[in-house]
Scaffold this motif. Structure first.
Motif, PDB file in Angstrom:
ATOM      1  N   SER A 179     -18.300  41.091  35.290  1.00  0.00           N
ATOM      2  CA  SER A 179     -16.898  41.183  34.864  1.00  0.00           C
ATOM      3  C   SER A 179     -16.719  42.337  33.876  1.00  0.00           C
ATOM      4  CB  SER A 179     -16.500  39.849  34.237  1.00  0.00           C
ATOM      5  OG  SER A 179     -15.581  40.050  33.210  1.00  0.00           O
ATOM      6  N   LYS A 231     -11.256  38.077  27.237  1.00  0.00           N
ATOM      7  CA  LYS A 231     -10.731  36.948  28.019  1.00  0.00           C
ATOM      8  C   LYS A 231     -10.185  35.859  27.106  1.00  0.00           C
ATOM      9  CE  LYS A 231     -13.757  37.436  31.999  1.00  0.00           C
ATOM     10  NZ  LYS A 231     -15.091  37.014  32.400  1.00  0.00           N
ATOM     11  N   GLU A 290      -8.670  43.005  36.876  1.00  0.00           N
ATOM     12  CA  GLU A 290      -9.040  41.690  36.326  1.00  0.00           C
ATOM     13  C   GLU A 290      -7.908  41.099  35.481  1.00  0.00           C
ATOM     14  OE1 GLU A 290     -12.945  41.633  34.504  1.00  0.00           O
ATOM     15  OE2 GLU A 290     -13.782  42.793  36.167  1.00  0.00           O
TER      16      GLU A 290
END
Ligand code: FMN
Ligand code: SF4
Ligand code: FES
Lengths: 158, 444
Positions: free
Chosen positions: A2, A9, A47
């Motif tokens: 990621s 996040k 993302e």
């Protein structure tokens, strides 16, 4: 792997609860990513889009409107220095200060020094006209600066 | 009230040790206004603000209480309050000082205003550049949650409120209220066509009020001391003009440019630019004279030296051809400065900040900048002067060709610089000289 860090996040998740729409988390997400990596890469865009349930094009549309954000082709140096050129600063030497720094560092506004240390930017009114000419380093203002002050603060003894 | 014995209201706590903390604010009587307001009915709070004559400090001067009454009465869903802390009008820095020095004064005003408007979620839109403000506000908001001044059942009143900080990304247009809303929603900051006005359909398509930071700072004082006290300061409404809403209360004047003491001064509305410069800013620097003065941020245009006795209230600058009081940010330009360079700087700002969605604004700001670049390069033509005037009269909401007021803000510096200093432009072009200023041409 990621592209977004665990911290990024987490910050994005925290913001989701604050707004009635996921899209509203676009700017907070772009901010945290750029702060961590000096740019917002294409992979990061997609993302972020996944988390916010948007298309990458929607994130990109917002990102590209604000000259503030950089893509991976054009990342920021370690420090970002903004020199104000709007009228109150111009009246007290802001334009000369910016031109002088360009000359000393051999770069134009928007560019980064060859050692990757400093990105020089021109700013429109930084909201510190009482201390003209002024500069912003990342997000801290310094009032009444000279070219020597700027060099000392952002380049140390280099 | 005479200006000589005026005691600062909004700046009263400036430079006290720890003025930014909750403890210090409460020691000076902070949050008593909130306790008082929470015992009232929300519409009573609106009535008090309406009666005070408070007009928005963000630039347009719209009566604050009246704006709040535009919210629909029987709305089921949420109502939002957006605090406009985008402060980017050149010359303006009062929000920065208010937030850094006394964040709780602003936050108390926000809680009271949220209660009055039945808001349970408020967004504080802060320009990114104000990093210190961001950190000060974040801490102050945390202190409020810890002390039952935010969150659920505030001070036992049954009223709930959250305030979220939202950082901008360095774009002037995010200060325009619907640009702000679009930006908050995560989109490009393209101002919306009005109507609908935000009070009917604003953030997230819900009824929304947008208010400036200084406007918020006035609210606790109005609740504490009453509307009559607020109206004892400033310039009363003109009885012969039913559309004049008066200029009441204390006002923060930002003074910058060629003065000995640039800074922030609080005075009752209506001081003249001359008194402000002479008595509160140490006079024009280097023993020079003022040539031109901006009354309220560059969008307002220029006053000439002979107009400096104009009162800086909501009505004054308009009487001498300026757009209005704007943000009351006074920029002083001395008589050694070229108005060609000054106007170029202003036009370039608007070209840089236009959001680009309306053709007259996008093209008008870009072309006026190019024309002035040409003049500064010694290649101007006399006909360029009228061309600039033509651009200035064809862009903006006043001729009705654009969506938002940014274009009016670009037009007024052109109109006033040329109408008031035309001879200087003609002489400059005829002489064929080049600008001595070192600005980087073409750097956008
Ligand atoms: C181009 C443009 C920029 C603006 N920038 C700001 C700003 O930075 N801060 C602000 O409070 N108002 C700004 N305004 C005015 C807002 O649209 C709005 O009138 C104001 O925030 C309302 O708050 P108030 O009634 O408390 O003054 C701007 C308006 C325009 C047209
Ligand atoms: S007037 Fe200018 S800034 Fe305003 S919406 Fe139109 S193009 Fe954008
Ligand atoms: S003009 Fe430089 S900070 Fe305002």
């Amino acid at each position: 792997m990621s592209e977004l860090s665990t911290n990024a996040k987490k910050v994005i998740e925290e913001h989701l609860g604050r707004y009635p729409s996921k899209q509203a988390v676009t700017l907070p997400a772009l901010h945290v990513v750029q702060q961590e990596t000096g740019c917002v890469s294409r992979k990061a865009i997609s993302e972020i889009a996944d988390i916010l349930e948007l298309s990458p094009a929607q994130i990109n549309d917002t990102l590209s409107f604000y000259g503030f954000f950089r893509t991976e082709e054009d990342p920021l140096g370690k420090k970002r220095v903004w020199i104000c050129r709007s009228l109150p600063c111009m009246l007290r030497g802001g334009e000369e200060l910016l031109a002088e720094l360009c000359e000393r560092w051999g770069i134009q506004p928007g560019q980064t020094t060859a050692d990757g240390e400093v990105t020089l930017e021109l700013a429109e009114c930084l909201g510190a006209c009482d201390g003209a000419p002024c500069m912003l380093v990342d997000d801290e203002l310094t009032l009444r600066v000279t070219a020597d002050d700027v060099e000392k603060q952002v380049r140390g003894n280099k | 009230m005479s200006n000589d014995n005026f005691q600062p209201v909004l700046l009263a706590r400036q430079n006290k040790p720890n003025s930014h903390t909750l403890a210090s604010y409460q020691a000076d009587g902070g949050y008593q206004a909130l306790a008082k307001a929470l015992k009232m009915v929300n519409t009573e709070v609106i009535d008090v603000v309406k009666a005070s004559g408070l007009r928005g400090r963000g630039g347009a001067g719209f009566p604050t209480g009246l704006k709040w009454t535009f919210l629909p009465k029987d709305v089921k869903g949420p109502i939002y309050l957006c605090i406009n802390g985008d402060e980017s009008e050149p010359g303006t820095f009062n929000n920065r000082v208010l937030i850094e020095q006394d964040p709780h004064q602003v936050l108390e005003g926000i809680v009271i205003s949220s209660f009055a408007t039945r808001t349970t979620t408020a967004y504080f839109y802060l320009r990114y550049e104000y990093g210190r403000c961001y950190r000060v506000l974040k801490d102050a908001i945390d202190e409020m949650y810890d002390n039952n001044l935010l969150g659920k059942n505030i001070l036992g009143s049954g009223y709930d409120l959250d305030i979220h900080l939202h950082r901008g990304a360095c774009a002037y247009i995010c200060g325009e209220e619907t640009g702000l809303i679009e930006s908050l929603e995560g989109k490009r900051a393209w101002p919306r066509i009005k109507p609908p006005f935000p009070a009917i359909e604003g953030a997230f398509r819900k009824p929304t009020v947008v208010n400036n930071v200084e406007t918020m700072a006035c609210i606790p004082h109005i609740i504490n001391h009453g509307p009559e006290w607020f109206m004892s300061m400033g310039i009363p409404k003109d009885p012969n003009n039913p559309r004049d809403a008066g200029s009441y209360g204390p006002k923060l004047y930002c003074i910058s440019g060629h003065v000995n003491k640039p800074g922030l001064v609080e005075l009752p509305m209506g001081i003249s630019a001359r008194d402000l410069i002479e008595k509160h800013a140490g006079g024009v620097w280097k023993g020079r004279k003022a040539k031109a003065v901006v009354p309220g941020g560059i969008s307002m245009g220029f006053m000439s030296e002979s107009e400096l006795d104009t009162p800086l209230d909501f009505a004054g600058p308009g009487r001498v051809g300026c757009l209005g009081l704007g943000t009351a940010a006074v920029i002083v330009i001395d008589d050694h400065t070229s108005m060609v360079d000054v106007l170029y700087n202003a036009c370039r700002f608007f070209a840089h900040e236009s959001c680009g969605q309306c053709t007259p604004c996008r093209e008008g700001t870009a072309w006026s900048t190019k024309i002035l670049e040409r003049i500064r390069d010694g290649r101007g033509k006399l006909s360029d002067i009228d061309l600039l005037l033509e651009i200035s009269s064809s862009i903006g909401t006043i001729p009705g060709t654009t969506i938002c007021g940014l274009a009016d803000g670009a037009a007024w510096p052109m109109k006033t610089a040329i109408n008031k200093f035309r001879g200087e432009f003609e002489e400059y072009i005829k002489s064929g000289r080049k600008s001595e200023s070192r600005s980087l041409a073409g750097a956008h």
